[in-house]
Enzyme design. Structure first.
Site, PDB file in Angstrom:
ATOM      1  N   ASP A  18       1.187  -1.145   0.132  1.00  0.00           N
ATOM      2  CA  ASP A  18       0.581   0.627  -0.430  1.00  0.00           C
ATOM      3  C   ASP A  18       0.959   0.865  -0.306  1.00  0.00           C
ATOM      4  O   ASP A  18       1.919   0.930   0.158  1.00  0.00           O
ATOM      5  CB  ASP A  18      -0.836   0.202   1.372  1.00  0.00           C
ATOM      6  CG  ASP A  18      -1.936   1.408   1.481  1.00  0.00           C
ATOM      7  OD1 ASP A  18      -2.342   1.275   0.585  1.00  0.00           O
ATOM      8  OD2 ASP A  18      -1.790   1.699   2.289  1.00  0.00           O
ATOM      9  N   ASP A  20       0.182   4.764   1.018  1.00  0.00           N
ATOM     10  CA  ASP A  20      -0.153   6.321   1.557  1.00  0.00           C
ATOM     11  C   ASP A  20      -0.218   6.023   3.327  1.00  0.00           C
ATOM     12  O   ASP A  20      -0.678   4.721   3.820  1.00  0.00           O
ATOM     13  CB  ASP A  20      -1.648   6.907   1.653  1.00  0.00           C
ATOM     14  CG  ASP A  20      -1.593   7.342   0.480  1.00  0.00           C
ATOM     15  OD1 ASP A  20      -0.868   7.545  -0.348  1.00  0.00           O
ATOM     16  OD2 ASP A  20      -3.089   7.497  -0.014  1.00  0.00           O
ATOM     17  N   ASP A 191      -1.152  -0.236   5.912  1.00  0.00           N
ATOM     18  CA  ASP A 191      -1.365   0.345   7.068  1.00  0.00           C
ATOM     19  C   ASP A 191      -2.678   0.485   7.558  1.00  0.00           C
ATOM     20  O   ASP A 191      -2.906   0.482   9.150  1.00  0.00           O
ATOM     21  CB  ASP A 191      -0.963   2.274   7.222  1.00  0.00           C
ATOM     22  CG  ASP A 191      -1.949   2.503   6.696  1.00  0.00           C
ATOM     23  OD1 ASP A 191      -2.678   3.454   6.952  1.00  0.00           O
ATOM     24  OD2 ASP A 191      -1.786   2.384   5.262  1.00  0.00           O
TER      25      ASP A 191
END
Length: 276
Positions: A18, A20, A191
């Site tokens: 991922d 961001d 996250d």
């Protein structure tokens, strides 16, 4: 006698990241609000709104409803934007905005996966016009990102392919089928609890700076949790991230061997007595 030897190559694997708050410390899309304002694409009110959204996102992440609200806001905001202008703004400001917010730990992981022979894939809900240049900077082999509909060179405000939640897992599975990745031997990093489908699609999932939901999920599933906290300027790590291809390495080895052999021959010739 002719002996046939079967060549059993190990299965191909990949590491899915991922973007961001996993590879970079902010939202990649919201990070470009100021140059978009300077380019006349958004007004001051939109800049303040995106700054607030960035603050909320950094403070506690974003759940499903917040992500959906952000998606609608961004798609409405970019309706009518010229695609080429957006690409030019991103290209001109990419290094100034993204270099300082790359996590050193993420850059090291990307390097390690490449050295282990794995492909690196960036998977992001942000737009392709932003994610693809960042992926190129990182040395990623593939990028999976959200794509907006375009007509007459401008965004319509409609999303053609939204890479979010279960759609990330589907995109990974489709890419694995094309590239021949063994997902059970592959890795994934995120996250957000919204990326649980992506994480559970591989054999080696990792929660990075997890939000509260993902922290609970990772603890219950016994997934490893990592903390990334050291930003680094990416251009300082580019030489370490960029590995020559196999043929280039092979040619370099041959060239080095030839040069060494030449030096040995020359030294031996200098030591050899001259015969009249």
């Amino acid at each position: 006698m002719l002996v046939l030897v079967e060549n059993h190559l190990p299965p191909r694997t990949a590491a899915f990241f991922d973007l961001d708050k996993t590879v970079i410390a902010k939202s990649s899309t919201l990070a470009f609000s100021r140059p978009f304002y300077q380019g006349g694409l958004i007004n001051r009110r939109a800049v303040l709104r995106t700054a607030y959204a960035q603050f909320v996102y950094l403070l506690g992440g974003a759940d499903h409803d917040q992500m959906e609200g952000m998606r609608k806001y961004l798609s409405d905001m970019c309706r009518g934007w010229n695609v080429q202008q957006v690409r030019e703004i991103v290209a001109e400001t990419l290094h100034d905005l993204i270099d300082p917010i790359i996590y050193d730990e993420a850059a090291s992981l990307i390097e390690e996966h490449h050295l282990a022979g794995r492909d690196v894939v960036i998977v992001s809900a942000s737009g392709a016009e932003v994610v693809e240049p960042i992926g190129e900077m990182l040395g990623a082999d593939h990028v999976i990102a959200t794509r907006m509909a375009v007509e007459d060179g401008c965004y319509t405000g409609r999303i053609e392919h939204y890479v979010y939640g279960p759609a990330k897992a589907r995109a990974i599975t489709e890419l694995a089928a094309i590239e021949g990745y063994d997902l059970k031997r592959s890795f994934a990093y995120s996250d957000s609890v919204t990326d649980v489908p992506m994480l559970e699609s591989v054999g080696h999932p990792y929660a990075v700076n997890p939000d509260r939901g993902l922290r609970r999920e990772a603890a219950s599933r016994e997934w490893p949790m990592l903390t990334f906290s050291r930003p680094v300027r990416l251009h300082q790590r580019v030489p370490a991230l960029t590995m020559p291809s196999g043929p280039v390495l092979a040619l370099a080895a041959v060239g080095a061997a030839a040069a060494t052999a030449g030096l040995v021959w020359y030294a031996a010739r200098r030591r050899r007595p001259v015969l009249s």
